[in-house]
Design a protein around this motif. Structure first.
Motif, PDB file in Angstrom:
ATOM      1  N   GLY A 143     -83.511 -20.809  53.331  1.00  0.00           N
ATOM      2  CA  GLY A 143     -83.425 -19.376  53.393  1.00  0.00           C
ATOM      3  C   GLY A 143     -84.420 -18.746  54.359  1.00  0.00           C
ATOM      4  N   GLU A 144     -84.595 -17.464  54.195  1.00  0.00           N
ATOM      5  CA  GLU A 144     -85.560 -16.732  55.002  1.00  0.00           C
ATOM      6  C   GLU A 144     -86.752 -16.359  54.133  1.00  0.00           C
ATOM      7  OE1 GLU A 144     -88.059 -15.254  57.174  1.00  0.00           O
ATOM      8  OE2 GLU A 144     -86.309 -16.201  58.120  1.00  0.00           O
ATOM      9  N   CYS A 191     -80.981 -15.232  52.507  1.00  0.00           N
ATOM     10  CA  CYS A 191     -81.222 -15.141  53.944  1.00  0.00           C
ATOM     11  C   CYS A 191     -80.573 -13.881  54.509  1.00  0.00           C
ATOM     12  CB  CYS A 191     -80.664 -16.379  54.659  1.00  0.00           C
ATOM     13  SG  CYS A 191     -81.246 -16.549  56.368  1.00  0.00           S
ATOM     14  N   ASN A 192     -81.179 -13.350  55.547  1.00  0.00           N
ATOM     15  CA  ASN A 192     -80.614 -12.181  56.221  1.00  0.00           C
ATOM     16  C   ASN A 192     -79.643 -12.590  57.327  1.00  0.00           C
ATOM     17  OD1 ASN A 192     -82.621 -13.295  57.771  1.00  0.00           O
ATOM     18  ND2 ASN A 192     -83.773 -11.407  58.067  1.00  0.00           N
ATOM     19  N   GLU A 193     -79.511 -13.886  57.550  1.00  0.00           N
ATOM     20  CA  GLU A 193     -78.512 -14.406  58.474  1.00  0.00           C
ATOM     21  C   GLU A 193     -77.492 -15.235  57.700  1.00  0.00           C
ATOM     22  OE1 GLU A 193     -81.179 -14.737  62.563  1.00  0.00           O
ATOM     23  OE2 GLU A 193     -80.875 -16.549  61.366  1.00  0.00           O
ATOM     24  N   ARG A 194     -76.366 -15.485  58.323  1.00  0.00           N
ATOM     25  CA  ARG A 194     -75.308 -16.301  57.717  1.00  0.00           C
ATOM     26  C   ARG A 194     -74.856 -17.354  58.731  1.00  0.00           C
ATOM     27  NH1 ARG A 194     -77.115 -14.422  53.947  1.00  0.00           N
ATOM     28  NH2 ARG A 194     -76.166 -13.404  52.137  1.00  0.00           N
ATOM     29  N   CYS A 195     -75.784 -18.202  59.127  1.00  0.00           N
ATOM     30  CA  CYS A 195     -75.515 -19.170  60.190  1.00  0.00           C
ATOM     31  C   CYS A 195     -74.317 -20.050  59.851  1.00  0.00           C
ATOM     32  CB  CYS A 195     -76.742 -20.028  60.439  1.00  0.00           C
ATOM     33  SG  CYS A 195     -78.161 -19.072  61.050  1.00  0.00           S
ATOM     34  N   LEU A 212     -91.433 -27.004  50.551  1.00  0.00           N
ATOM     35  CA  LEU A 212     -91.098 -26.135  49.430  1.00  0.00           C
ATOM     36  C   LEU A 212     -90.252 -24.992  49.955  1.00  0.00           C
ATOM     37  CD1 LEU A 212     -91.321 -24.938  46.572  1.00  0.00           C
ATOM     38  CD2 LEU A 212     -93.564 -24.015  47.221  1.00  0.00           C
ATOM     39  N   ASP A 213     -89.011 -24.930  49.536  1.00  0.00           N
ATOM     40  CA  ASP A 213     -88.170 -23.787  49.887  1.00  0.00           C
ATOM     41  C   ASP A 213     -88.432 -22.682  48.874  1.00  0.00           C
ATOM     42  OD1 ASP A 213     -87.112 -25.035  52.058  1.00  0.00           O
ATOM     43  OD2 ASP A 213     -85.061 -25.171  51.310  1.00  0.00           O
TER      44      ASP A 213
END
Length: 378
Positions: free
Chosen positions: A67-68, A25-29, A19-20
């Motif tokens: 996401g985070e 997200c605080n990153e942008r991979c 489950l997402d």
């Protein structure tokens, strides 16, 4: 575990669900397959209701990811409710937001494990991938805090051009910290079908090194493991392509149900239909379950049939869930040195399209393999 898997498959029970909770997200991979906007995430009440439905359907393993996940202010409320329902909970995070209090709370809730994304032992490389300055330092601090509180931790190391040679040191760092380690050499296309990020895949020679590294045996991260029952595992491999849609599925932050996070075939939405009704009656999931190894076009007779890690989701994103996945063909080639018919066919097509000067993107296959295939066709 084998017995549980066998019973779940026989009874049609979704033993595990990812489950997402958010795509924010605080990153942008650079390699991320998600967008990071909020298009209307499920509320706390909706998620609690969904967890009730999952428990009633027989789900036992629950992966909470993003996401985070720590961008959800209600994360601990969700985890606490899931533990009250007796789910075995695994968290996936970048650990940037984990501090002492959060680490202690995770431990107190009895979370089964926490998987943390670590891309390099070099801060500058890791931070260049996440595009968040200081993320490496904060990620490792979070991992240390969790470990010191008795939480089982593992590093997930996705390989790409940026960090192709760093995995031995990341593995060593994991050993130093006393945490687990998984390596994943697959870059996944965007969920909207955009395949441009596949350019980040590591070179064939580097991929071959990964598969021939004896220290990585058993440490490969696979999205969808083949079911282990009700048949013996070897027979199951001959019968079912993977667990997606059989004993596992994925739910997005917006309630969309898919066979797997790496298999974006829309199969229903829990905001409109009860989860169990989707699981039991979705035409899309029924289609996925109807596919056996014998149905796979170009795969059923392939020399790699017994060892291939073919992902039907990757095949689906290439245009045909019943066809071969070129990315997995490339992994089999790196593992064995023997090209599949699918790879040879693509090599021959590329050779016919390239200019006489030989310009163009080099293929992982040698000219010798191309000649062998073309001779066989004639």
């Amino acid at each position: 575990m084998r017995e549980m898997g066998a019973k779940a498959l026989k009874l049609g029970i979704p033993l595990g669900v990812q489950l997402d909770l958010t795509y924010r997200c605080n990153e942008r991979c650079v390699h991320c397959y998600l967008d990071h906007d909020d298009h209307g995430e499920m509320t706390t009440a909706e998620i609690r209701d969904l967890l009730d439905q999952l428990a009633a359907a027989g789900v036992f393993f629950l992966i909470l990811s993003g996401g985070e996940i720590f961008l959800r202010k209600d994360l601990f409320e969700i985890v606490e409710y899931a533990r009250k329902l007796m789910f075995s909970v695994k968290l996936k995070t970048n650990a940037v937001m984990i501090r002492k209090a959060k680490a202690k709370r995770i431990a107190a809730l009895g979370v089964e494990s926490v998987q943390i994304s670590v891309y390099s032992h070099r801060a500058e490389v890791h931070d260049a991938i996440t595009k968040l300055p200081g993320s490496f330092r904060r990620t490792i601090e979070g991992a240390r805090l969790l470990k010191s509180n008795g939480v089982r931790v593992s590093f997930a190391n996705v390989l790409m051009k940026h960090n192709a040679g760093d995995y031995p040191e990341v593995q060593a760092l994991a050993a130093e910290l006393g945490v687990g380690y998984n390596v994943d050499a697959t870059i996944t296309p965007m969920m909207d079908g955009d395949r441009s990020i596949l350019d980040l895949n590591i070179a064939p020679a580097a991929l071959e090194q990964v598969f021939h590294n004896s220290t990585l045996v058993g440490n490969a991260e696979e999205f969808c493991a083949p079911p282990s029952g009700p048949l013996a595992q070897a027979d199951a491999l001959d019968t079912l392509p993977c667990s997606a849609g059989h004993t596992a599925c994925y739910v997005s932050p917006y309630g969309d149900v898919y066979p797997c996070v790496q298999f974006p075939l829309p199969s229903g939405n829990v905001r409109k239909t009860r989860f169990l009704d989707i699981w039991q009656h979705s035409p899309q999931l029924k289609e996925v379950r109807a596919i056996t190894m014998a149905d796979l076009q170009g795969c059923s007779s392939c020399t790699h049939g017994s060892s291939c890690s073919r992902c039907p989701g990757l095949a689906y994103m290439e245009g045909n869930m019943r066809g071969p996945s070129t990315q997995d063909c490339e992994k089999s080639f790196a593992r064995t040195g023997v090209p599949s018919a699918n790879l040879l066919r693509k090599q021959a097509a590329t050779a016919r399209q390239e200019p006489a000067s030989g310009a163009g993107t080099p293929s992982p296959l040698s000219a010798k393999h191309t000649v062998i295939w073309m001779a066989a066709q004639s």
